[in-house]
Scaffold this motif. Structure first.
Motif, PDB file in Angstrom:
ATOM      1  N   LYS A  30      56.113  66.187  99.572  1.00 58.56           N
ATOM      2  CA  LYS A  30      57.188  65.767 100.784  1.00 58.56           C
ATOM      3  C   LYS A  30      57.611  64.462 100.484  1.00 58.56           C
ATOM      4  CE  LYS A  30      55.388  69.351 103.306  1.00 58.56           C
ATOM      5  NZ  LYS A  30      56.138  70.661 103.815  1.00 58.56           N
ATOM      6  N   THR A 181      56.218  64.067  95.437  1.00 59.55           N
ATOM      7  CA  THR A 181      55.800  63.276  96.649  1.00 59.55           C
ATOM      8  C   THR A 181      56.472  62.143  96.621  1.00 59.55           C
ATOM      9  OG1 THR A 181      53.530  64.436  96.736  1.00 59.55           O
ATOM     10  CG2 THR A 181      54.063  62.509  98.357  1.00 59.55           C
ATOM     11  N   GLU A 197      60.464  64.614 105.933  1.00 61.00           N
ATOM     12  CA  GLU A 197      59.386  65.548 106.623  1.00 61.00           C
ATOM     13  C   GLU A 197      58.120  65.068 107.484  1.00 61.00           C
ATOM     14  OE1 GLU A 197      59.230  69.217 104.074  1.00 61.00           O
ATOM     15  OE2 GLU A 197      59.860  67.804 102.834  1.00 61.00           O
TER      16      GLU A 197
END
Length: 317
Positions: A30, A181, A197
């Motif tokens: 993410k 990430t 996010e």
């Protein structure tokens, strides 16, 4: 799957507790925003995760390894902390090749990261000719050399002009779709909202929120902004809506704001029509991340200064 797990992570500098016991999980794959007012411990937290400073208490795991043994995971972690430093007279390529050799990385990584950050066509120019935005992109390229699973960027848009901010935003969004990430510390909440996010909010070392941005935004409120066709009808419009029980505010720009949600839009329109007022516009507005953030941390510098003074007094006891 988590890539970073903190359990009671704490850092003290003398009597000051810069980072209070933090417990959170960061999901893998993410783009994650790390936000908080200046002086809230964001950079201290980043430095602990990178093994640059030791915690005063608690622990954190990065890629399954304790931050007490950073050598076990730093080979797959890239970072850009503060302003990147390069040899000004050397080209971007030469700087990256030197870094790659120092880390024992294949030269093919230099071509790959130059392409990723959009500097492939200007890689043989001396860095001293680069704009600040290009230097930031080169710094991110250096952080990407080990092909990291985790990329940590501390204020990557700091000091950039609007065009530079847009360039970095686009680059971070691209990196986020590549499966790695990315943790981004920033005070530009509009940029965080556009690319992240997941969000971690800290205030003076204390964790206020950790989770999906969507989950935080649902805690915000809505309001309805409207304008009468004729500005002379603004006060009459506000009065008509107040008599129906809504909380109404007028602005010096001639608009009316109603503390209400989307379900009230049609009744508001009907109330205006019943008062003989034609509306020029009616918009339902959801609180932005900045609105929610300020509600959590303080709206003004005066509020933040007062809160910091209180924290300092507590730290001294």
């Amino acid at each position: 799957m988590t890539i970073v797990t903190a359990a009671g992570l704490t850092r003290r500098f003398g009597k000051l507790t810069a980072v209070k016991p933090l417990t959170f999980d960061l999901p893998a794959g993410k783009v994650i925003g790390l936000v908080g007012p200046n002086g809230s411990g964001k950079s201290t937290l980043i430095r602990m995760l990178l093994g640059l400073i030791r915690p005063s208490g608690g622990d954190a795991m990065v890629r399954g390894e304790s931050i007490g043994s950073p050598q076990r995971y730093l080979g797959r972690v890239g970072a850009l902390v503060e302003n990147p430093a390069f040899v000004p007279g050397l080209s971007a390529r030469a700087n990256l090749e030197s870094l790659a050799r120092l880390r024992g990385l294949p030269s093919a990584r230099v071509d790959a990261v130059l392409h990723t950050v959009g500097l492939a066509g200007r890689d043989r120019e001396p860095v001293k000719r680069y704009s600040l935005g290009m230097k930031q992109r080169l710094g991110i390229a250096a952080a990407l050399l080990p092909d990291p699973a985790l990329l940590i960027l501390d204020e990557p848009t700091n000091g950039l002009d609007p065009s530079g901010i847009v360039e970095i935003r686009s680059l971070l969004a691209q990196l986020g779709t590549a499966g790695r990430t990315v943790v981004v510390s920033s005070h530009l909440l509009s940029e965080i909202e556009a690319i992240c996010e997941h969000l971690v909010v800290i205030r003076f070392g204390e964790l206020l929120y950790s989770g999906p941005i969507a989950g935080l935004l649902t805690s915000g409120s809505q309001h309805v902004d409207l304008r009468a066709e004729h500005d002379a009808d603004t006060e009459r419009l506000a009065t008509a809506l107040r008599t129906q029980g809504w909380e109404v505010f007028t602005s010096t720009a001639g608009g009316v704001r109603v503390s209400a949600g989307a379900h009230d839009a049609a009744p508001i329109n009907r109330a205006a029509h019943a008062a003989g007022i034609t509306l020029r516009s009616l918009n339902v507005v959801q609180d932005s991340l900045e609105d929610v953030f300020l509600a959590m941390t303080g709206d003004t510098d005066q509020q933040l200064m007062a809160a910091r003074a209180t924290e300092a007094q507590r730290g001294g006891r």
